[in-house]
Each structure stands twice: as C-alpha cells, then as structure tokens.
Write an enzyme that holds these catalytic residues in place. Sequence first.
Site, mmCIF file in Angstrom:
data_model
loop_
_atom_site.group_PDB
_atom_site.id
_atom_site.type_symbol
_atom_site.label_atom_id
_atom_site.label_comp_id
_atom_site.label_asym_id
_atom_site.label_seq_id
_atom_site.Cartn_x
_atom_site.Cartn_y
_atom_site.Cartn_z
ATOM 1 N N HIS A 85 18.823 -1.506 -7.974
ATOM 2 C CA HIS A 85 17.502 -1.031 -8.395
ATOM 3 C C HIS A 85 17.371 -0.818 -9.912
ATOM 4 O O HIS A 85 16.360 -1.178 -10.506
ATOM 5 C CB HIS A 85 17.181 0.258 -7.629
ATOM 6 C CG HIS A 85 15.727 0.470 -7.377
ATOM 7 N ND1 HIS A 85 15.235 0.968 -6.204
ATOM 8 C CD2 HIS A 85 14.642 0.236 -8.159
ATOM 9 C CE1 HIS A 85 13.911 1.038 -6.274
ATOM 10 N NE2 HIS A 85 13.532 0.607 -7.449
ATOM 11 N N ASP A 133 8.175 -5.989 -0.038
ATOM 12 C CA ASP A 133 9.135 -5.457 -1.005
ATOM 13 C C ASP A 133 9.248 -3.947 -0.820
ATOM 14 O O ASP A 133 8.307 -3.202 -1.091
ATOM 15 C CB ASP A 133 8.656 -5.765 -2.432
ATOM 16 C CG ASP A 133 9.665 -5.307 -3.469
ATOM 17 O OD1 ASP A 133 10.552 -6.106 -3.823
ATOM 18 O OD2 ASP A 133 9.585 -4.144 -3.921
ATOM 19 N N LYS A 190 16.365 -2.526 -1.716
ATOM 20 C CA LYS A 190 17.124 -2.283 -2.955
ATOM 21 C C LYS A 190 18.130 -1.156 -2.768
ATOM 22 O O LYS A 190 17.870 -0.187 -2.049
ATOM 23 C CB LYS A 190 16.162 -1.917 -4.101
ATOM 24 C CG LYS A 190 14.964 -2.842 -4.202
ATOM 25 C CD LYS A 190 14.077 -2.588 -5.402
ATOM 26 C CE LYS A 190 12.764 -3.358 -5.273
ATOM 27 N NZ LYS A 190 11.698 -2.637 -4.582
ATOM 28 N N TYR A 244 12.405 4.363 -1.519
ATOM 29 C CA TYR A 244 11.001 4.559 -1.129
ATOM 30 C C TYR A 244 10.924 5.359 0.180
ATOM 31 O O TYR A 244 9.863 5.830 0.547
ATOM 32 C CB TYR A 244 10.260 3.220 -0.949
ATOM 33 C CG TYR A 244 10.209 2.329 -2.164
ATOM 34 C CD1 TYR A 244 10.597 2.783 -3.426
ATOM 35 C CD2 TYR A 244 9.756 1.012 -2.062
ATOM 36 C CE1 TYR A 244 10.561 1.946 -4.530
ATOM 37 C CE2 TYR A 244 9.707 0.172 -3.166
ATOM 38 C CZ TYR A 244 10.115 0.642 -4.390
ATOM 39 O OH TYR A 244 10.075 -0.201 -5.482
HETATM 40 P P1 NAD Z 1 0.697 -2.004 -8.915
HETATM 41 O O1 NAD Z 1 0.536 -2.499 -10.297
HETATM 42 O O2 NAD Z 1 0.740 -2.957 -7.772
HETATM 43 O O3 NAD Z 1 -0.449 -0.927 -8.752
HETATM 44 C C1 NAD Z 1 -0.727 -0.322 -7.534
HETATM 45 C C2 NAD Z 1 -2.008 0.496 -7.702
HETATM 46 O O4 NAD Z 1 -3.047 -0.350 -8.185
HETATM 47 C C3 NAD Z 1 -2.470 0.988 -6.341
HETATM 48 O O5 NAD Z 1 -1.968 2.267 -6.090
HETATM 49 C C4 NAD Z 1 -3.969 0.998 -6.500
HETATM 50 O O6 NAD Z 1 -4.361 2.234 -7.018
HETATM 51 C C5 NAD Z 1 -4.249 -0.054 -7.518
HETATM 52 N N1 NAD Z 1 -4.784 -1.294 -6.909
HETATM 53 C C6 NAD Z 1 -4.158 -2.154 -6.073
HETATM 54 N N2 NAD Z 1 -4.961 -3.190 -5.766
HETATM 55 C C7 NAD Z 1 -6.119 -2.981 -6.425
HETATM 56 C C8 NAD Z 1 -7.323 -3.709 -6.514
HETATM 57 N N3 NAD Z 1 -7.503 -4.854 -5.876
HETATM 58 N N4 NAD Z 1 -8.302 -3.203 -7.303
HETATM 59 C C9 NAD Z 1 -8.145 -2.032 -7.967
HETATM 60 N N5 NAD Z 1 -7.021 -1.304 -7.928
HETATM 61 C C10 NAD Z 1 -6.004 -1.775 -7.166
HETATM 62 O O7 NAD Z 1 1.982 -1.054 -8.939
HETATM 63 P P2 NAD Z 1 3.223 -0.790 -8.013
HETATM 64 O O8 NAD Z 1 2.855 -0.475 -6.635
HETATM 65 O O9 NAD Z 1 4.045 0.184 -8.743
HETATM 66 O O10 NAD Z 1 4.003 -2.200 -8.058
HETATM 67 C C11 NAD Z 1 3.988 -3.122 -6.995
HETATM 68 C C12 NAD Z 1 5.299 -3.102 -6.258
HETATM 69 O O11 NAD Z 1 6.381 -3.323 -7.154
HETATM 70 C C13 NAD Z 1 5.643 -1.746 -5.631
HETATM 71 O O12 NAD Z 1 4.901 -1.450 -4.479
HETATM 72 C C14 NAD Z 1 7.115 -1.923 -5.392
HETATM 73 O O13 NAD Z 1 7.331 -2.736 -4.255
HETATM 74 C C15 NAD Z 1 7.532 -2.644 -6.668
HETATM 75 N N6 NAD Z 1 8.034 -1.695 -7.702
HETATM 76 C C16 NAD Z 1 9.331 -1.807 -8.091
HETATM 77 C C17 NAD Z 1 9.862 -0.967 -9.045
HETATM 78 C C18 NAD Z 1 11.286 -1.135 -9.468
HETATM 79 O O14 NAD Z 1 11.815 -0.305 -10.215
HETATM 80 N N7 NAD Z 1 11.952 -2.191 -9.026
HETATM 81 C C19 NAD Z 1 9.078 0.036 -9.641
HETATM 82 C C20 NAD Z 1 7.759 0.150 -9.237
HETATM 83 C C21 NAD Z 1 7.244 -0.736 -8.286
#
Ligand code: NAD
Length: 278
Positions: A108, A45, A75, A50
């Site tokens: 988005h 994704d 997106k 990004y």
């Molecule tokens: P997430 O909830 O996946 O959190 C990521 C953070 O959690 C990492 O930086 C790390 O610090 C921590 N983490 C990951 N795995 C872990 C583990 N096993 N143990 C402990 N900590 C851990 O947040 P995200 O990256 O914002 O969301 C996932 C995906 O969603 C993004 O990469 C993106 O592709 C998407 N996203 C979309 C939007 C949107 O507006 N559509 C916004 C934000 C994110």
Amino acid sequence: MTVPSVKLNSGYDIPQLGFGVFLVPADEAEKAVSEALEVGYRHIDTAAIYRNEEGVGAAIASSGVPRDELFVTTKLWNDQQAGEKPHDAIRSSLDKLGLDHVDLYLTHWPTPERDTYSNAWQKLIEIRDAGLTRSIGVSNHLPEHLDRLVADTGVVPAVDQIELHPALQQSNVLAWAESNGMKIESWGPLGQGKYPLFEHPAVTAAAEAHGVTPAQAVLRWHLQRGFIVFPKSVRKERMAENFDVFGFELTASEIEQINAIDPGDGSGRVGSHPLEFN
Ligand code: NAD
C-alpha cells in the site's frame, strides 16, 4: 458496454475502468459493490485497511458474475510488511473476500521509516508464485523506491497506484513507468472532491463541448492518457455516470489544456506524501 483492458507485465489484462471502495463503510460496501456490478463494473479496488473486504466479497458472491469475468485488487497494509507477515495478510484478505486468489495484490505505501517495503515486495513475489494473486504491484512508490525493488529482486511491479489527477500528474513516476513497462493506476482520480477540478475552465470547456459532466471529462482524460482508473461513489447514478465515458473522445487540444492544470509544484496533492507517510 465494453471497457477496454490494459495488458500488464504479468501477461494478464486489467479493465482500464473499475470501481474503488476507499471510505465505503463496511456495512455499505456490499450494497455499493452490488450496485456497481449491476451498472457493469467488473474491476473492484479495495484494501485490507479499508476494512470492507467482507462486504466486497459478499457482493461478488451474490452477484452471479463468473469469477473469471472479475478483476479484484486488494492491498497489504503498512504494519504487515515485515518478516513473514505478508503471507498471513493475503490469507486473511482472501478469507474475507471469499476468494482463492485475487487478480492484483499491492503493497500500500513504501513507509520509508519502517524500511520494510523491499521485504514486502519479496513476499509478494512468493505470494504470486503460490498462486494467491495473478499479478503484483505497488502503491504510492516513488522512483527511488521502485529502483530499490528492482535492484533487490529484478522484478518490476505490474502497476504503481499513485495519487494522480490533472492537478498532480507525477511526471517522474510516469517516466519510470514508461521506461520499465509498468502501468499507472490513478487514485483520487477526481481529486477526491477536495481539489476544485470540476470548476476549472479547461474541464468545464471540455465537458460542455461533448455534452458530458466535468467528472466524465476528467475520467476521459485519465483513460486517454492510458491510466487505469477506479472512481468511487456510493450513489448509483454517479456510478453509472462514471461508467458512461466511452461514447466521446477528448481532442488533443482538450487533453493539452487539462494537462496544463497541474501547477507543477506539488501543490495539487490532496493526499499524503509517500516520503512522509509512515
Ligand atoms: P475520487 O477522486 O474517486 O473521489 C471520490 C469522491 O468524488 C466521492 O466521494 C464523491 O464525493 C465524488 N464523486 C464521485 N463521482 C462523482 C461524480 N460523477 N460527480 C461528482 N462528484 C463525484 O477519490 P478516491 O475514492 O479517493 O479514489 C478512488 C479509489 O482509489 C478509491 O476508492 C480507492 O480504491 C483508491 N485509493 C487508493 C489510495 C492508495 O493509497 N492506494 C488512496 C486513496 C484512494
């Protein structure tokens, strides 16, 4: 390990667990995605904003994984919603990704002040019909935005990708999805590390009961609730941990207790509010 898939309203299947690359810098994206593909992820994704689509594409190209085994989402950014801009935007994304089509293309944010999200949706329909994406959907859309898209075009998005985790469950969007045959993708599934989910007793109790980490328990909650999820980490051991969530099952009572984490007043939100982000 076989990741279950979810059938979209387009007839295509999406792997329910993927890898997200928000905030992965351009020069680290190729390595991160290459490692994710090695771990076994087949769903990536990304998004134009990004600014790492080239790295994602480079990792895909060098992976040797057949294109038809991969599911790639990107997106359309907010300033590209007006007029014919979405057509240029998808071509630019495909160029950077080195692909002739993506599997899922999303608008988005609704950015209501611009009032261009319905135009963007009409263009996404054209982009799908031109074969540049297999499925189309939206992100951060609330029921009022979704109603407008359907009123204007008659086309229901395949997914709505929304901030979703135990502390923010967005029941109004879930209800809309349920009654319209749309799937829900959870962004920020682990609360982006900002919301203290991993210390919550409902999460730690479930994790201990199954001998897994709190992150694995939360991801399992998403999967059992039927959400599509793509946690992000640039650390390979965490990528592997987040992928290793198919060897246990939360009980109905554990799910209920994690459901009860949501304070119900929106205070669990860690990202922007769709009505305020323009
Ligand atoms: P997430 O909830 O996946 O959190 C990521 C953070 O959690 C990492 O930086 C790390 O610090 C921590 N983490 C990951 N795995 C872990 C583990 N096993 N143990 C402990 N900590 C851990 O947040 P995200 O990256 O914002 O969301 C996932 C995906 O969603 C993004 O990469 C993106 O592709 C998407 N996203 C979309 C939007 C949107 O507006 N559509 C916004 C934000 C994110």
